[in-house]
Scaffold this active site. Sequence first.
Site, PDB file in Angstrom:
ATOM      1  N   HIS A 121      15.344   6.452  20.499  1.00  0.00           N
ATOM      2  CA  HIS A 121      16.152   6.287  21.709  1.00  0.00           C
ATOM      3  C   HIS A 121      16.639   7.647  22.178  1.00  0.00           C
ATOM      4  CE1 HIS A 121      18.727   4.343  24.602  1.00  0.00           C
ATOM      5  NE2 HIS A 121      19.824   4.813  24.048  1.00  0.00           N
ATOM      6  N   HIS A 123      -1.507  -5.107   6.578  1.00  0.00           N
ATOM      7  CA  HIS A 123      -0.953  -6.019   5.573  1.00  0.00           C
ATOM      8  C   HIS A 123       0.050  -6.996   6.175  1.00  0.00           C
ATOM      9  CE1 HIS A 123      -2.240  -2.890   2.436  1.00  0.00           C
ATOM     10  NE2 HIS A 123      -3.054  -3.925   2.367  1.00  0.00           N
ATOM     11  N   CYS A 130      14.116   4.965  28.101  1.00  0.00           N
ATOM     12  CA  CYS A 130      15.301   5.824  28.007  1.00  0.00           C
ATOM     13  C   CYS A 130      14.938   7.292  28.167  1.00  0.00           C
ATOM     14  CB  CYS A 130      16.015   5.583  26.683  1.00  0.00           C
ATOM     15  SG  CYS A 130      14.937   5.708  25.243  1.00  0.00           S
ATOM     16  N   CYS A 182       0.810  -1.229   0.000  1.00  0.00           N
ATOM     17  CA  CYS A 182       0.000   0.000   0.000  1.00  0.00           C
ATOM     18  C   CYS A 182       0.836   1.268   0.000  1.00  0.00           C
ATOM     19  CB  CYS A 182      -0.961   0.015   1.180  1.00  0.00           C
ATOM     20  SG  CYS A 182      -0.153   0.184   2.788  1.00  0.00           S
ATOM     21  N   CYS A 198       2.871  -3.011   6.336  1.00  0.00           N
ATOM     22  CA  CYS A 198       2.356  -2.123   7.383  1.00  0.00           C
ATOM     23  C   CYS A 198       1.622  -2.919   8.453  1.00  0.00           C
ATOM     24  CB  CYS A 198       1.430  -1.065   6.786  1.00  0.00           C
ATOM     25  SG  CYS A 198      -0.065  -1.724   6.031  1.00  0.00           S
TER      26      CYS A 198
END
EC number: 3.4.19.12
Length: 852
Positions: free
Chosen positions: A812, A239, A340, A209, A226
Site C-alpha cells: 500500500h 499447492h 493507491c 514446499c 503457495c
Amino acid sequence: MQRAALFSGGDAQMAAGDLGELLVPYMPTIRVPKSGDRVYKTECAFSYDSPDSEGGLYVCMNTFLGFGREHIERHYRKTGQCVYLHLKRRVIEKVPGASGGALPKRRNAKLFLDLETNSDLNNDDFEYEDEAKLVIFPDHYEISLPNIEELPALVTIACDALLSAKSPYRKQDPDSWEEELQASKHAKTLVQLDNGVRIPPSGWKCSKCDLRENLWLNLTDGSVLCGKWFFDGSGGNGHAIEHYKETGYPLAVKLGTITPDGADVYSFDEEEPVLDPHIAKHLAHFGIDMLQMQVAENGLRDNDIKPRVSEWEVIQEAGVKLKPMYGPGYTGMKNLGNSCYLNAVMQAIFSIPEFQRAYVGSLPRIFDYSPLDPTQDFNTQMAKLGHGLLSGQYSKPPMKSELIEQVMKEEHKPQHNGISPQMFKAFISKGHPEFSSTRQQDAQEFFLHLINLVERNPVGSENPSDVFRFLVEERTQCCQSRKVRYTERVDYIMQLPVAMEAATNKDELIAYELKRREAEAARRPPPELVRAKIPFSACLQAFSEPSNVEDFWSSALQAKSAGVKTSRFASFPEYLVVQIKKFTFGLDWIPKKLDVSIDMPDFLDINHLRARGLQPGEEELPDIAPPIIIPDDPKALDIDESSVMQLAEMGFPLEACRKAVYYTGNLGAEVAFNWIIAHMEEPDFAEPLVIPAFGEVASSGADGFGAVGLDNQPPEEMVAIIISMGFQRDLAIQALKATNNNLERALEWIFSHPELEEEVEPALDMMNMVNNANANILAETGSEGPRIKDGSGRYELFGFISHMGTSTMSGHYVCHLKKEGRWVIYNDLRVCASERPPKDLGYIYFYHRISS
C-alpha cells in the site's frame, strides 16, 4: 433491465402526437447504444458530478457522454446536440407505516441506476429514488419518463438501452482493473475449522514446499500454501489449488495483501478473484486483526496503546487520533483496487504550483478546446483531476446534526467527500500491460509514465514536467588507458542507493536476526522488529562513488577492458525527486524490499555534486563504436545477467531486459537500454524471451509463437544492428525483407532509397519525442538540447510517498505533503493532519529548490 420495469405507469403531459412531432427534428441525432459503445451515465467528462450531485447528470443521446450541470451548455454549443437524458438520484425519507415504523424498501423501478449507495445513511429510514427525463436544448424542455405510450419507438428503445448499459469501465478481460469484483457465494456461509491454528504476522512459508513468496491462507483450515500463475502474476508450485481439490475448501486470502481496507481473496470454486464481506471475521478466526489500525485511528484507551514498529502502523500513523482535513487541496481519492500508487503520485503532482497553473489555471481554455470525446484527452482529464483535488468542491466537512435532521425531513443532499479517478485511470493506463491491471504497481514507474504522457501532450508554452528534468553527466574511464569519455543524459529522478553496510545499529540487527531464526524454527511469533538505521550521508556518499562498468569496451584499446563510471549533476532541477532504492532482486528474481530507516533531511544541499566536465590533463577516449558480432548459433549466446540486473533496477520489466541484452549481443547495459527505448511501445515488449532455433527467423511481433512463415519479421538481431546505425525500425524491416534478410544488401538498399527515409521522418520525430520523455535517455547533442531549469542545488523537503509491504507487487502507498506549514497525510480517501510524519520510512521524496 426489462422495458416494462422501467417504462410503466406515468401521467402523460402531452398527447402522443404532440410528443412525436416535438421530437421529429431530433430523431436523426438519437442513437441506440450498440455493443462496444461506452455509456458514461455515472460521471461527468469534465468534473466529478454524477446523478447523485445536486444538478444530476446529462447524458448525450448521440455520443453517450455524461455532463454535469456546469458543463452541459459547453457540449451543446460545441456539437449542436440537443437531446439529453437527465439522470438524478434522490435520497428521501421513507413513508411511516401504520405501526409508526418506516415502510420496507421497495425494489421496483424507483432504483434503476448502477451507482454506489451511501453507507452513512440508515437504510431503515431512507431510500433511494432514481429519476430520468429527456431534456431538449436550448429551451430545456423536459419530458418525464416513463412515457412509453407517448414517445416514438426509437426514443423509447434508446432510453431503455442507455439506462441498461453497463459501466464503461467493465471489460471482458478478467485481469483488467475495471472488472468489478463480486462477493463470493461462499463468504456468508463459510465454515471455519476450530483447529487452533494461529497465523503469525510474518515468517510464512508454504507448508508443502517451503516457498516464501506468493502464499495463500486457506480461510477454512488455516493452511498456508503457495499459489501458481493464475491471479496476481506471481509464480508458485500450485499447492494452494491442489489443497482445494483435495478438501473442497473454497476461499483463500493472499498473505501480504491484508490491510485495514481489505485483502486479495480468491475463490477456487468460482475460479476468480472475489470480495469477502466478512473477511475481518474470517481472519480473526486465525488470530489476524486486520482492523487494528483502523480502530487505533478512532482513539485507543491508554492501556491499549503499544509501541508501534510495523511500517504499516508507523506510516499510517496508527494509534494516534488524526484530525480530518477538508477544503481546497485536502480532497481524498478512492482506491479502485490497488490504485493507491496512482493516488499518492497525483496528490504530490498537484501540490506543485507549475502543475496547478498548467492544468487547473488553464482549465477553461483546456475544456473549451477539448476534442469531441474529452474522456480520451490527456489534458482534459488532468485538468479535471486537478480541479477535483484543488477546488474543495469534493471535500466538505460533515453537516452539523441539527442541520442533518432538518434536511432529512425533505431530501438528503449527500456530501461529496473524495473523488473516484476511474475515468482518469482508464485513460492514462490504456494500452499499458501493468497500469491497466488490478495488480499493485511501483509508484516510481508510474511517475515516469505520467511524465512521459505530460511530455507527449503539451498544454501550453511551458511544459510543467520541465521542473523535474535535469542533466546527468556520466564520466566513464578506461582503467588501463586512463582515458575518459563524458556523456550527458536526461533524468527526472535521483536514485539513491541504500548503504546497508553503514548501518549504525549493526549489533542490534545481528541479535534480532538470530532471535527471528530461532522463533521461526520453533514456530513461535517473531521478536519485535529491529529496523536498520542508515545515515543519509552514507547513501549520498554511495551515490557519488565510482561504479564498475560491466563488459566495458574501450575504444582506446579496441577491446573489452575494466572501466569505472561516476555520475554528477550537469544541472539541478527546480523540483528534485529522490527515490530510495529499497527494492532489489533476490536470488529467485523476486523483487524484495529493504526495510530501513534513513534520516532524510528537511534541508538538502547537493551543490558539491555539480559536474565539472573535462578536466585539464584528461584525455578523451576515441569516438569509435564497438563491432557488432552476430553469433552463428543464437542459442549459443549466454545472456549477461549483470546487464539484465542493471536494466531491471531502472524499473523495466524483467523479460524485456533479458530480450534487450540478448538481441544486442551482450554488448552491455547501455546498448541494451537503447534497444528498450526503441521497442518499449511494442505489444510483446514484456513477453518472455523465446530464443529461436538455429536458422529459424526470430519474430518480434505479438502473433509470433515460434511459427515460421513467409510473412514473419526479419531476424531481430539484424534489425537491431540497423537501428543502432540511426535508421528507423520500419525502414530496417522493409530493407531486410526486400533483400531476403541479407545485412550488407539491406544497408545498400537503404542508401539507394533515400526517399523512404524521408517518409518515415515524422514517425522518427514522434519516437524521439517519446524517448526524451523517459528517464535515463541520452541528451540531445543539438544546440538547443533538452529544456532544463538549472539553478542552485539547495532544497527543502515538502512531500514524500511511503510504501508498506514486502515488494512492488503488493502492499500500500501513502502520501505525506507539507501544506500551510503543517504535514498532511493522504491515505486514499482519508485526508488528515499528520501528527508524526514518518520521514525516515519514505520511498520517494519531493524537494523544492530554495531561492538563493
